[in-house]
Design a protein around this motif. Structure first.
Motif, short mmCIF file in Angstrom:
data_model
loop_
_atom_site.label_atom_id
_atom_site.label_comp_id
_atom_site.label_asym_id
_atom_site.label_seq_id
_atom_site.Cartn_x
_atom_site.Cartn_y
_atom_site.Cartn_z
N ILE A 10 1.39 6.44 5.36
CA ILE A 10 1.06 7.63 6.14
C ILE A 10 2.34 8.32 6.59
O ILE A 10 2.49 9.53 6.47
CB ILE A 10 0.19 7.25 7.35
CG1 ILE A 10 -1.14 6.69 6.91
CG2 ILE A 10 -0.04 8.47 8.24
CD1 ILE A 10 -1.99 6.23 8.04
N VAL A 11 3.30 7.50 7.10
CA VAL A 11 4.53 8.08 7.62
C VAL A 11 5.29 8.83 6.52
O VAL A 11 5.69 9.98 6.69
CB VAL A 11 5.41 6.97 8.24
CG1 VAL A 11 6.78 7.51 8.55
CG2 VAL A 11 4.76 6.43 9.48
N ILE A 58 -1.12 -5.31 4.20
CA ILE A 58 -1.83 -4.10 3.80
C ILE A 58 -1.73 -3.06 4.90
O ILE A 58 -1.40 -1.90 4.66
CB ILE A 58 -3.32 -4.41 3.52
CG1 ILE A 58 -3.45 -5.30 2.30
CG2 ILE A 58 -4.11 -3.14 3.32
CD1 ILE A 58 -4.85 -5.68 1.98
N LEU A 59 -1.96 -3.50 6.14
CA LEU A 59 -2.02 -2.55 7.25
C LEU A 59 -0.66 -1.90 7.48
O LEU A 59 -0.56 -0.69 7.64
CB LEU A 59 -2.50 -3.25 8.51
CG LEU A 59 -3.94 -3.71 8.40
CD1 LEU A 59 -4.30 -4.61 9.55
CD2 LEU A 59 -4.88 -2.53 8.35
N VAL A 60 0.42 -2.71 7.48
CA VAL A 60 1.71 -2.12 7.82
C VAL A 60 2.18 -1.19 6.71
O VAL A 60 2.73 -0.11 6.95
CB VAL A 60 2.75 -3.18 8.18
CG1 VAL A 60 3.35 -3.82 6.95
CG2 VAL A 60 3.85 -2.57 9.00
N PHE A 100 0.22 0.42 4.75
CA PHE A 100 -0.66 1.59 4.86
C PHE A 100 -0.09 2.57 5.90
O PHE A 100 -0.03 3.78 5.66
CB PHE A 100 -2.06 1.11 5.24
CG PHE A 100 -3.08 2.20 5.44
CD1 PHE A 100 -3.36 3.09 4.43
CD2 PHE A 100 -3.75 2.32 6.65
CE1 PHE A 100 -4.31 4.07 4.60
CE2 PHE A 100 -4.70 3.30 6.83
CZ PHE A 100 -4.98 4.18 5.81
N GLY A 101 0.35 2.01 7.03
CA GLY A 101 0.98 2.86 8.04
C GLY A 101 2.23 3.53 7.50
O GLY A 101 2.45 4.73 7.69
N LEU A 102 3.04 2.77 6.76
CA LEU A 102 4.25 3.32 6.17
C LEU A 102 3.91 4.45 5.20
O LEU A 102 4.59 5.49 5.17
CB LEU A 102 5.02 2.22 5.44
CG LEU A 102 6.33 2.65 4.83
CD1 LEU A 102 7.31 2.98 5.92
CD2 LEU A 102 6.89 1.57 3.94
N PHE A 155 0.82 -1.21 0.00
CA PHE A 155 0.00 0.00 0.00
C PHE A 155 0.86 1.26 0.00
O PHE A 155 0.33 2.35 -0.10
CB PHE A 155 -0.94 0.01 1.20
CG PHE A 155 -2.36 -0.27 0.85
CD1 PHE A 155 -2.69 -1.45 0.21
CD2 PHE A 155 -3.38 0.62 1.14
CE1 PHE A 155 -3.99 -1.73 -0.12
CE2 PHE A 155 -4.69 0.33 0.81
CZ PHE A 155 -5.00 -0.84 0.18
N LEU A 192 11.58 -3.65 6.66
CA LEU A 192 10.20 -3.80 7.13
C LEU A 192 9.51 -4.99 6.48
O LEU A 192 9.04 -5.90 7.17
CB LEU A 192 9.43 -2.51 6.83
CG LEU A 192 8.00 -2.53 7.30
CD1 LEU A 192 7.94 -2.36 8.80
CD2 LEU A 192 7.21 -1.42 6.63
N GLU A 242 3.56 12.03 5.57
CA GLU A 242 3.69 13.10 6.57
C GLU A 242 5.11 13.66 6.61
O GLU A 242 5.31 14.84 6.84
CB GLU A 242 3.29 12.58 7.95
CG GLU A 242 1.82 12.28 8.08
CD GLU A 242 0.95 13.50 7.85
OE1 GLU A 242 1.26 14.58 8.38
OE2 GLU A 242 -0.04 13.37 7.11
N LEU A 243 6.11 12.78 6.37
CA LEU A 243 7.48 13.28 6.34
C LEU A 243 7.66 14.28 5.21
O LEU A 243 8.24 15.36 5.39
CB LEU A 243 8.46 12.11 6.15
CG LEU A 243 8.78 11.30 7.40
CD1 LEU A 243 9.68 10.15 7.05
CD2 LEU A 243 9.45 12.20 8.43
N MET A 291 -1.31 9.05 -2.46
CA MET A 291 -2.54 8.38 -2.04
C MET A 291 -3.59 8.47 -3.14
O MET A 291 -4.34 7.52 -3.38
CB MET A 291 -3.08 9.04 -0.78
CG MET A 291 -2.26 8.75 0.45
SD MET A 291 -2.50 7.07 0.99
CE MET A 291 -1.66 7.09 2.54
#
Lengths: 343, 404
Positions: A143-144, A135-137, A139-141, A37, A122, A147-148, A267
Motif C-alpha cells: 500500500i505504501v 503477508i500483513l506487513v 501488504f502494508g508495504l 505481498f 523490514l 501510494e508513494l 496490485m
C-alpha cells in the motif's frame, strides 16, 4: 488452427509477465520462506523506472534556433534535449527512441537496491514470525509503495512508447505458412516474450551452473546444514531477494509499452501472480514458470468469442476457477514438492 | 448479567453507553469553530463506524479465533448488500425482511465457499478465499449484470413492485428504507448553545444491531465452542489427535463470520439503498483485515476500535488540506512553516492511504496485538509504577495475561 495459434500468441505476453513475477515470488519464498505481498509493487516500480528513465533522457533546455523563424520573423525557441546535444542529433534521437529498453540498465541497480533495503530493513525481522504476519506487513508495504508512486506520478496512466522499430504489428501467420492477415501480432509483444524467456533462462542457469547458485539451492533444501558448513547463507539469500526484485522490475520495465504504467498495476498483477504461484506449486521454480504461461494462454483462450458464447463470463473467472480446481485436486500444485508449506 | 461474568458485563455496559452517547461524544467541538471539522457526530459517519464494526467483529470470529486468514470477506458483504436491495425492490421498504435475507444469503454463500476453501489452510486458504471473492466481483461486473446492474450498481426504481407496501403518498419520489414507519434517514437535530447534536434513526438501529452482535460474539468467545475455535488456532494437529475433527468447527466459524458480513452489508444497504460490485473487491477485503489487526485480532473490543479508528481518520485526514496545515504551523517562522507543510502534505488529503499503510506496518511490526495491546502495555506501565512505589513485589504483573 490459425485461431488457436493466435490465442496462444496472445496469451504469451501476459503469461510472460505472470511467469516473471511468479518466478520472483517463488525465489523469495523458496530462499527466505517469506510470502511477499509487495512483489506486485516491485513490478510496478519497475514500470515506473522506465517512465523515470525516459523522463530523465528527455530533460531538455531551451535554445534559440537562428535558422528557423516563427511567423512574425523572430528566431524560434526550440527545446533541445541534453542527450541530443551531447551525442548529436542522430545518435541522440536513437537513444531517446530506445528509452524503454535502455532503462533496463537503470532499473537493474535501482531494483537491486530496493530489494536490499526491503530485505535488510523490514523482511529480516519477520523470518521467525508466522506467515500471516509476513503477508500483513508486506501488504502494508505494498500500500505504501503504491501510494508513494501515486503521489509522485499522479493517478493517470503514463503512456511510454516502444522504439519506433517495434511499434505496430506484423503478419506472423505468413511466416508460418498460413494465409496472409490471419495472425497479426504486435512486434513488442514478441520482444517481451523473447526477453522474458531470456531472463527466465538466465535465472535458471545462474542457479544451475554457478557455485553461488549451487549454494543457494543447497540453502533452499537445507538451510541449517549449509550454515553449519561455514557458509553465510543469509548474505546469499539477501542477494537472491535483490535478484528477485530485479526480475520483477525488469518484467515491469518491458511491460510499460504494452500497458501504460499506472499506480495500481502492481496490485492487479499481484493477485493473479499469487494464484499462479499456488497453481504451479509453492516453492517450485519450474512450476511457477509453467503455470504462468499456462494461465496466460488459458485466459486468452477463454476470451475467444466462440467460448464466451457457450460460457458467458468465463474469461473473467477462468484463472480463479483453474486455481480452485487444482488446489482441491492436487493440493501441492502442478509441480510442488513434498513438505513445502504444508501445515 | 445475561450469562456474562462481571468483567464482560462491564465491557458490554461501557460499549452500550458509548453507542448511546456517540452523537455527544463524537461532537466535542462547537459548530462553526475551527475545530468543527474534527467532529464525527453526523449520521453518515457514525453509521459507517457501527457497520464496519459489525463487519470486523464477524471477521475476528474467523481470524482471531481460528487463525484462518480470509482475504475474501468482502464478497459476503457485497452479497448481503445485493440481497437487501432486491428485498427493497421486490417486497417492502421495511428493513427487517431485507436484513434477514441478506444474513441468510450470505450464510449460504459462506457455507459453499467455506466448504471448499477450508480443505486447505494457511496461505492456500487465503488465496482460495481471495480467488472466490475476485470471481464473485468479476461476475458481478460482467455476466450477472441482470441481477447486479453491473458498473452502475443496483438501485431502487419507481416502478419496482414492492408487493407488501402501500402505494407511496408522493408517487414521484423514491421511498426510503424504514422500520415500521421510522424512516432510516430521519434525523432529530438538537441545538445546545454553540453545539449541534444529530440523532438519526438509522444510527440507532445500527447501534442496536451492533450491541446485539457484540453480545453474541462475547457469548461465542466464552463458550465451549469458542474454546474449540481457539484450539484450532493453537494446535490443530493435537486437536485431531484427541479425536476431534477441526473442519466442522472451522466451517461453523466461517459461516458465522460470513453471516456477520452479510448483516453489515444488509445494514449498509438499509442506510443507503444501493449496492455496487466494488464492495466485493479484494481491497475491501483487505480493509477489514486492516481494521481487525489494527484494533487487535482475537480480542473482543479490538475490531470495533480498529473499524472506528480507520473510518474516523479516513474521514478526517482526507478533509485536511494545505490551508489548514498553514493555520496549524502558523506559529513557526515562515520558512520552517512552508517546509513543515511540504513534509506533511503527502500524508493528508488523498494521501490518507499512505498514512494508513505506514501505520499498519508499524502496528504489525511492533504491536502485533493492535491498539488493545497498546492500551494494555500503557496500563501495565502505570500499574508497575504504582506497585514499585509500595514494594518491589511485581510477581502479578510479570505473568502476562492473554489479550482479551
Amino acid at each position: 488452427m490459425d485461431a488457436i495459434i493466435l490465442q496462444i500468441l496472445n496469451g504469451l505476453d501476459k503469461g510472460s509477465a505472470y511467469a516473471l513475477i511468479a518466478l520472483g515470488l517463488t525465489l523469495i519464498f523458496g530462499t527466505l520462506g517469506v510470502v511477499n505481498f509487495a512483489h506486485g509493487a516491485l513490478f510496478m516500480i519497475g514500470a515506473f523506472c522506465a517512465v523515470t528513465f525516459s523522463k530523465i533522457l528527455h530533460s531538455s533546455y531551451t535554445v534559440i534556433d537562428e535558422t528557423k523563424t516563427d511567423f512574425l520573423g523572430n528566431p524560434l525557441k526550440v527545446d533541445m534535449t541534453y542527450v541530443e546535444k551531447w551525442f548529436g542529433n542522430a545518435a541522440g534521437g536513437t537513444i531517446l527512441d530506445w528509452a524503454v529498453p535502455l532503462s533496463i540498465l537503470f532499473a537493474i541497480p535501482v531494483m537491486i537496491i530496493i530489494g536490499f533495503v526491503m530485505e535488510r530493513g523490514l523482511i529480516k525481522h519477520f523470518y521467525t514470525r508466522p506467515h500471516a504476519d509476513q503477508i500483513l506487513v508486506t501488504f502494508g508495504l505494498a500500500i505504501v509503495l503504491q501510494e508513494l508512486i501515486k503521489y509522485f506520478y499522479g493517478a493517470n496512466p503514463i503512456p511510454t512508447g516502444a522504439p519506433e522499430m517495434f511499434r505496430g504489428s506484423f503478419d506472423f501467420g505468413a511466416l508460418l505458412g498460413f494465409d496472409a492477415n490471419t495472425i497479426i501480432y504486435p512486434y513488442w509483444r514478441l520482444v517481451y516474450f523473447v526477453f522474458s524467456a531470456v531472463i527466465i533462462g538466465a535465472v535458471f542457469s545462474f542457479l544451475r551452473f554457478t557455485t553461488f547458485g549451487m549454494v543457494v539451492r543447497a540453502g533452499m533444501a537445507d538451510r541449517e546444514t549449509v550454515g553449519l558448513l561455514g557458509i553465510n547463507i543469509n548474505k546469499r539469500f539477501t542477494l537472491m531477494f535483490g535478484m528477485a526484485a530485479a526480475v520483477a522490475g525488469l518484467a515491469g520495465v518491458m511491460y510499460a509499452p504494452i500497458n501504460s504504467p499506472n499506480y495500481h498495476m502492481g496490485m492487479d498483477f499481484l493477485v493473479l501472480s499469487f494464484v499462479v504461484v499456488v497453481v504451479g506449486g509453492m516453492g517450485s521454480l519450474p512450476g511457477a514458470v509453467l503455470a504462468g504461461f499456462l494461465l496466460g494462454i488459458l485466459e486468452s483462450f477463454a476470451s475467444m468469442n466462440e467460448i464466451k458464447s457457450i460460457l458467458p463470463g468465463i474469461d473473467q473467472i477462468i484463472i480463479y476457477l483453474v486455481a480452485i480446481i487444482i488446489l482441491l485436486t492436487r493440493p501441492r500444485g502442478l509441480m510442488g514438492r513434498k513438505g513445502v508449506m504444508e501445515e | 448479567m445475561l450469562g456474562l461474568n462481571k468483567k464482560d458485563s462491564v465491557l458490554l455496559l461501557v460499549v452500550t453507553l458509548l453507542a448511546i452517547c456517540a452523537p455527544f461524544i463524537l461532537n466535542p467541538f462547537p459548530t462553526g469553530s475551527a475545530m468543527a471539522q474534527f467532529n464525527a457526530g453526523y449520521p453518515d459517519l457514525m453509521q459507517r463506524f457501527v457497520i464496519f464494526g459489525i463487519f470486523a467483529i464477524g471477521f475476528n470470529i474467523l481470524f482471531g479465533l481460528t487463525g484462518y486468514l480470509s482475504f475474501g470477506h468482502a464478497a459476503f458483504l457485497g452479497v448481503g448488500s445485493y440481497s437487501a436491495v432486491w428485498m427493497f425492490k421486490l417486497l417492502s421498504m421495511n428493513i427487517i425482511p431485507a436484513i434477514t435475507l441478506s444474513v441468510l444469503v450470505a450464510g449460504v454463500f459462506a457455507l459453499l465457499i467455506g466448504y471448499v476453501s477450508l480443505r486447505r489452510s494457511g496461505i492456500y486458504f487465503a488465496i482460495l478465499t481471495l480467488a472466490f471473492a475476485q470471481m464473485s466481483f468479476n461476475l458481478a461486473y460482467s455476466v450477472l449484470t441482470p441481477i447486479t446492474n453491473g458498473e452502475t450498481g443496483l438501485q431502487l426504481a419507481l416502478d419496482d413492485p414492492r408487493i407488501l407496501d402501500a402505494a407511496p403518498a408522493n408517487a414521484g419520489s423514491l421511498p426510503y428504507p424504514s422500520l415500521f414507519g421510522f424512516e432510516m434517514s430521519d434525523t432529530y437535530i438538537m441545538s445546545a448553545g454553540a453545539w449541534q447534536f444529530q440523532f438519526s434513526v438509522g444510527y440507532y438501529v445500527c447501534a442496536i444491531v451492533l450491541l446485539v452482535s457484540f453480545y453474541l460474539a462475547m457469548r461465542l468467545f466464552r463458550s465451549p465452542f469458542g474454546m474449540m475455535l481457539r484450539a484450532i488456532k493453537s494446535n490443530q494437529q493435537r486437536m485431531n489427535y484427541t479425536g476431534l475433527n477441526a473442519r466442522p468447527y472451522a466451517l461453523a466459524a466461517f459461516v458465522i463470520s460470513g453471516m456477520y458480513a452479510g448483516l453489515a452489508g444488509g445494514l449498509m444497504a438499509s442506510m443507503d439503498p444501493l449496492a455496487g460490485a466494488e464492495r466485493m473487491q479484494w481491497t475491501a477485503s483487505g480493509e477489514v483485515v486492516l481494521m481487525t489487526i489494527l484494533g487487535g485480532a482475537g480480542t473482543l473490543i479490538g475490531p470495533v476500535l480498529g473499524a472506528g479508528f480507520i473510518k474516523y481518520f479516513e474521514n478526517i485526514f482526507s478533509k485536511i488540506n494545505d490551508n489548514i496545515l498553514h493555520q496549524w504551523f502558523a506559529f513557526m517562522p515562515d520558512g520552517i512553516e512552508d517546509i513543515m507543510v511540504t513534509i506533511v502534505h503527502p500524508f493528508i488529503g488523498k494521501g490518507w492511504h499512505l498514512t494508513l499503510g505506514i501505520l499498519f506496518m508499524l502496528v504489525v511490526t511492533f504491536l502485533p496485538g493492535g491498539l488493545v495491546e497498546g492500551g494494555q502495555r500503557i496500563g501495565r506501565l502505570f500499574r508497575r509504577r504504582k506497585t514499585g512505589r509500595n514494594d518491589n513485589a511485581d510477581s502479578t504483573d510479570s505473568t502476562k495475561k492473554p489479550a482479551e
